[in-house]
Design a protein around this motif. Structure first.
Motif, mmCIF file in Angstrom:
data_model
loop_
_atom_site.group_PDB
_atom_site.id
_atom_site.type_symbol
_atom_site.label_atom_id
_atom_site.label_comp_id
_atom_site.label_asym_id
_atom_site.label_seq_id
_atom_site.Cartn_x
_atom_site.Cartn_y
_atom_site.Cartn_z
ATOM 1 N N GLY A 86 -10.895 36.912 27.727
ATOM 2 C CA GLY A 86 -9.598 36.692 28.340
ATOM 3 C C GLY A 86 -8.745 37.938 28.367
ATOM 4 O O GLY A 86 -9.002 38.911 27.637
ATOM 5 N N PRO A 87 -7.694 37.974 29.196
ATOM 6 C CA PRO A 87 -6.833 39.148 29.297
ATOM 7 C C PRO A 87 -6.149 39.511 27.987
ATOM 8 O O PRO A 87 -5.775 40.673 27.780
ATOM 9 C CB PRO A 87 -5.819 38.752 30.379
ATOM 10 N N GLU A 88 -6.003 38.536 27.092
ATOM 11 C CA GLU A 88 -5.383 38.832 25.793
ATOM 12 C C GLU A 88 -6.291 39.684 24.915
ATOM 13 O O GLU A 88 -5.842 40.211 23.883
ATOM 14 C CB GLU A 88 -5.030 37.522 25.081
ATOM 15 N N ARG A 89 -7.533 39.862 25.300
ATOM 16 C CA ARG A 89 -8.475 40.697 24.540
ATOM 17 C C ARG A 89 -8.759 42.022 25.235
ATOM 18 O O ARG A 89 -9.733 42.709 24.920
ATOM 19 C CB ARG A 89 -9.789 39.931 24.318
ATOM 20 N N PRO A 230 -16.630 38.143 17.534
ATOM 21 C CA PRO A 230 -16.034 38.954 18.605
ATOM 22 C C PRO A 230 -15.482 40.289 18.112
ATOM 23 O O PRO A 230 -15.365 41.235 18.901
ATOM 24 C CB PRO A 230 -14.910 38.052 19.140
ATOM 25 N N GLU A 231 -15.138 40.366 16.823
ATOM 26 C CA GLU A 231 -14.624 41.622 16.286
ATOM 27 C C GLU A 231 -15.727 42.661 16.073
ATOM 28 O O GLU A 231 -15.439 43.821 15.778
ATOM 29 C CB GLU A 231 -13.906 41.379 14.951
ATOM 30 N N ARG A 232 -16.969 42.252 16.240
ATOM 31 C CA ARG A 232 -18.089 43.150 15.973
ATOM 32 C C ARG A 232 -18.266 44.213 17.059
ATOM 33 O O ARG A 232 -18.845 45.262 16.834
ATOM 34 C CB ARG A 232 -19.384 42.316 15.842
ATOM 35 N N VAL A 233 -17.741 43.917 18.259
ATOM 36 C CA VAL A 233 -18.021 44.748 19.427
ATOM 37 C C VAL A 233 -16.729 45.160 20.110
ATOM 38 O O VAL A 233 -15.835 44.343 20.323
ATOM 39 C CB VAL A 233 -18.918 43.989 20.424
ATOM 40 N N VAL A 234 -16.638 46.448 20.457
ATOM 41 C CA VAL A 234 -15.541 46.979 21.255
ATOM 42 C C VAL A 234 -16.170 47.752 22.409
ATOM 43 O O VAL A 234 -17.021 48.620 22.181
ATOM 44 C CB VAL A 234 -14.634 47.925 20.436
ATOM 45 N N PRO A 257 -9.891 39.514 19.194
ATOM 46 C CA PRO A 257 -8.435 39.323 19.170
ATOM 47 C C PRO A 257 -7.723 40.212 18.156
ATOM 48 O O PRO A 257 -6.681 40.804 18.464
ATOM 49 C CB PRO A 257 -8.282 37.834 18.821
ATOM 50 N N GLU A 258 -8.258 40.315 16.940
ATOM 51 C CA GLU A 258 -7.599 41.121 15.913
ATOM 52 C C GLU A 258 -7.673 42.603 16.258
ATOM 53 O O GLU A 258 -6.702 43.347 16.086
ATOM 54 C CB GLU A 258 -8.228 40.853 14.548
ATOM 55 N N SER A 259 -8.832 43.051 16.751
ATOM 56 C CA SER A 259 -8.968 44.457 17.127
ATOM 57 C C SER A 259 -8.012 44.799 18.266
ATOM 58 O O SER A 259 -7.376 45.866 18.258
ATOM 59 C CB SER A 259 -10.408 44.747 17.552
ATOM 60 N N THR A 260 -7.903 43.909 19.253
ATOM 61 C CA THR A 260 -6.999 44.167 20.370
ATOM 62 C C THR A 260 -5.555 44.234 19.894
ATOM 63 O O THR A 260 -4.775 45.089 20.337
ATOM 64 C CB THR A 260 -7.155 43.081 21.442
ATOM 65 N N LYS A 261 -5.187 43.365 18.979
ATOM 66 C CA LYS A 261 -3.831 43.389 18.421
ATOM 67 C C LYS A 261 -3.542 44.742 17.774
ATOM 68 O O LYS A 261 -2.471 45.329 17.983
ATOM 69 C CB LYS A 261 -3.689 42.265 17.393
ATOM 70 N N ARG A 262 -4.502 45.250 17.020
ATOM 71 C CA ARG A 262 -4.304 46.534 16.334
ATOM 72 C C ARG A 262 -4.274 47.690 17.323
ATOM 73 O O ARG A 262 -3.506 48.645 17.177
ATOM 74 C CB ARG A 262 -5.400 46.735 15.290
#
Length: 391
Positions: A86-89, A230-234, A257-262
């Motif tokens: 999603g766009p939030e990520r 999902p936090e495993r991959v950027v 989600p957490e990585s995108t927030k940071r």
């Protein structure tokens, strides 16, 4: 006083190349095949979209990307990889290099199990990977990407002690400079290794839309199939190669989600958002595939031409994707100097894209040749190069 971790860095590749070549006169008409700057035309409608949105220069642009642009990127990820992001990520970037660097600073811990962390890096590699690792206070671990490993790094061969300290692994597919492509099995193995040793995969996929026949598999689609965290991959993407717009400086990062927030928090303090009119152009580019197909066809013609001209060259292996040739020579630096002084062709020594490890530089016996000039000019240059270096 400068940070000591940056004190022993070699000069960047292109200043090194200028120091090697520029005191010598070219031996013929200059053909620059060093930098990966696309020369194919971008879509003819781009100026119109820019003109229609020029008033956007009068306002501060959305820092993370306009809602319309984030939606366009999310939709493209779904079409291209069949993955739900999603766009939030997603966060927009001023080119993928910004994200590749800032992800290390924003996401990587300063220690792991009370020890200095490591960051795994292919060797050869895009130089920002190393600087990102050093800026995060990590120890770069250079993993050879050799012919015997399919020109992809075998991260599983890294000693367990370094894997246990790993916080991230950078990987580029299709690879710069070799053009090798990570298949589904490779991604599964890497994701499994990352889960075992608890590190993040930083996947640089900016060449993903330039390939011969089959679209390269992306890490997002495999991670989703595996049910990975999902936090495993950027992942990092760009319009520079896909749409022939390196000057637009538009890319994106997609993550958990957490990585995108940071990442967004870090950018709020230190980043520079893309001007809104340029975001409107990027939005249209991500939504359109016709120009991408046209661009890819031009590169596929160049792949075929390079294969024809270099057929029979010992060790020649045409790239699976991207637009670089990784050509075997005895010594890349000497080959580059000879080509320049005797023919006017300018190429990049492979050693300038790699680091010495235990006295060995995996890039030394190669030159990198960018296939960005028009096909006819490229073909003539490759004929000259072949006749000079291999006969």
């Amino acid at each position: 006083m400068f940070p000591e971790r940056f004190s022993n860095l070699p000069a960047y590749a292109f200043p090194r190349l200028r120091a090697l070549l520029d005191s010598h006169a070219p031996g013929g008409s200059v053909v620059n095949m060093t930098i990966g700057e696309p020369k194919h035309p971008f879509p003819e409608w781009v100026p119109q979209v820019l003109a229609e949105n020029v008033d956007g220069f009068a306002v501060y642009p959305p820092n993370d990307g306009s809602p319309e642009l984030l939606d366009a990127i999310s939709a493209w990820i779904g079409r291209r990889y069949g993955a739900t992001v999603g766009p939030e990520r997603i966060m927009t970037l001023n080119g993928s290099r910004e994200g590749l660097y800032n992800a290390a600073v924003a996401l990587l811990p300063e220690s792991k199990a009370g020890k200095q962390p490591t960051v795994l890096i292919p060797n050869p590699f895009y130089q920002v990977y190393m600087i990102g690792a050093l800026s995060a206070g990590a120890e770069p671990v250079f993993v050879p990407a050799l012919r015997q490993t399919g020109f992809l790094p075998d991260f599983g061969s890294v000693p367990a002690e370094k894997l246990d300290r790993a916080t991230a692994a950078y990987i580029c597919s299709p690879a710069n400079p070799q053009g090798s492509v990570a298949d589904r099995a490779y991604w599964k193995e890497l994701i499994t290794l990352a889960e075992k040793h608890d590190f993040t995969i930083f996947s640089d996929e900016c060449y993903s839309e330039i390939y011969r026949d089959t679209p390269p598999t992306g890490v997002l689609e495999v991670a989703e199939e595996m049910g990975a965290d999902p936090e495993r991959v950027v992942i990092f993407q760009s319009l520079s190669k896909r749409s022939n717009m390196p000057g637009l400086r538009s890319g994106f990062v997609a993550a958990g989600p957490e990585s995108t927030k940071r990442l967004r928090q870090h950018r709020a303090y230190s980043g520079a958002p893309l001007p809104l009119p340029l975001q409107r152009v990027a939005e249209k580019l991500w939504a359109d595939e016709d120009h991408v197909v046209t661009n890819r066809t031009l590169y596929q013609e160049k792949f075929a031409e390079a294969d024809r001209i270099l057929d029979g060259v010992p060790g020649y292996q045409g790239p699976e994707g991207g637009f670089f040739l990784w050509l075997p020579v005895e010594d890349g630096e000497q080959a580059a100097l000879d080509l320049w002084t005797k023919t006017g062709i300018r190429v990049l020594p492979g050693a300038y894209l790699a680091r010495d490890v235990a006295g060995e530089n995996p890039g030394k016996p190669f030159i990198r040749v960018a296939m960005v000039t028009p096909k006819e000019e490229m073909a003539q240059a490759l004929i000259t190069l072949r006749n000079h270096l291999y006969q």
